[in-house]
Design an enzyme around this catalytic site. Structure first.
Site, PDB file in Angstrom:
ATOM      1  N   ASP A 120      34.154  40.496 -14.609  1.00 45.59           N
ATOM      2  CA  ASP A 120      33.291  41.066 -15.551  1.00 45.59           C
ATOM      3  C   ASP A 120      32.156  41.508 -15.087  1.00 45.59           C
ATOM      4  OD1 ASP A 120      33.437  40.710 -18.281  1.00 45.59           O
ATOM      5  OD2 ASP A 120      32.530  39.306 -18.886  1.00 45.59           O
ATOM      6  N   ASP A 139      35.603  45.418 -22.638  1.00 46.22           N
ATOM      7  CA  ASP A 139      34.798  44.902 -24.153  1.00 46.22           C
ATOM      8  C   ASP A 139      33.665  46.229 -24.669  1.00 46.22           C
ATOM      9  OD1 ASP A 139      34.957  42.624 -22.870  1.00 46.22           O
ATOM     10  OD2 ASP A 139      33.294  42.137 -21.680  1.00 46.22           O
TER      11      ASP A 139
END
Length: 162
Positions: A120, A139
């Site tokens: 991330d 995401d």
């Protein structure tokens, strides 16, 4: 081809996710920047994160068993979305939405296979609120795809009968 929009959306979502992760994590080396990399401060900052759970770090686990469970769950969801679309007459936008969800999910699956966690790097904050959470391009595609599948399913529309 009936599934062309789904396949192309999945391909591009997957590719953009993997390219963005490679560039930010391996080329820009965001992990070596303690405060992150300001892109559009304070709205967008690149900050390194390793997500061993699901969204927002829920259900974190360091075991390889938990990674394999999440991989299996992601693949099952991808298969479920594809089968659901295959059993109906989805619109082009439904196929694109399904492709975005599948491509994003598979992008995160590849991370788990390569690293044991999901990479991330996106952090968004605004208006004096410091958001501690990070996410990735996959995401965004998963969320957009799921929203499209919900909002564009056509169940609430009336159809003319002749």
């Amino acid at each position: 081809m009936r599934y062309g929009p789904l396949i192309w959306a999945a391909f591009w979502a997957f590719l953009l996710d993997q390219i963005s992760k490679y560039l930010v994590v391996h080329v820009m080396r965001v992990a070596d920047q303690p405060g992150g990399i300001d892109v559009v401060p304070p709205l967008l900052t690149f900050k390194y994160g390793e997500n061993r759970g699901i969204n927002f770090g829920l259900f974190q686990g360091d075991s390889s068993a938990s990674a394999w469970i999440l991989i299996g769950l992601s693949v099952a969801i991808c298969l479920g979305v594809f089968l659901r679309l295959a059993r109906t007459q989805p619109s082009r936008w439904m196929l694109i939405s399904g492709g975005l969800l599948i491509g994003g999910a598979l992008g995160n699956v590849v991370d788990r296979l390569l690293y044991g966690y999901v990479l991330d790097f996106l952090n968004m904050s605004c208006c004096g609120i410091n958001n501690p959470f990070v996410f990735n391009v996959a995401d965004v595609f998963i969320f957009a795809g799921a929203a499209g599948l919900i909002l564009l399913d056509g169940k609430g529309t009336s159809q003319k009968s002749t």
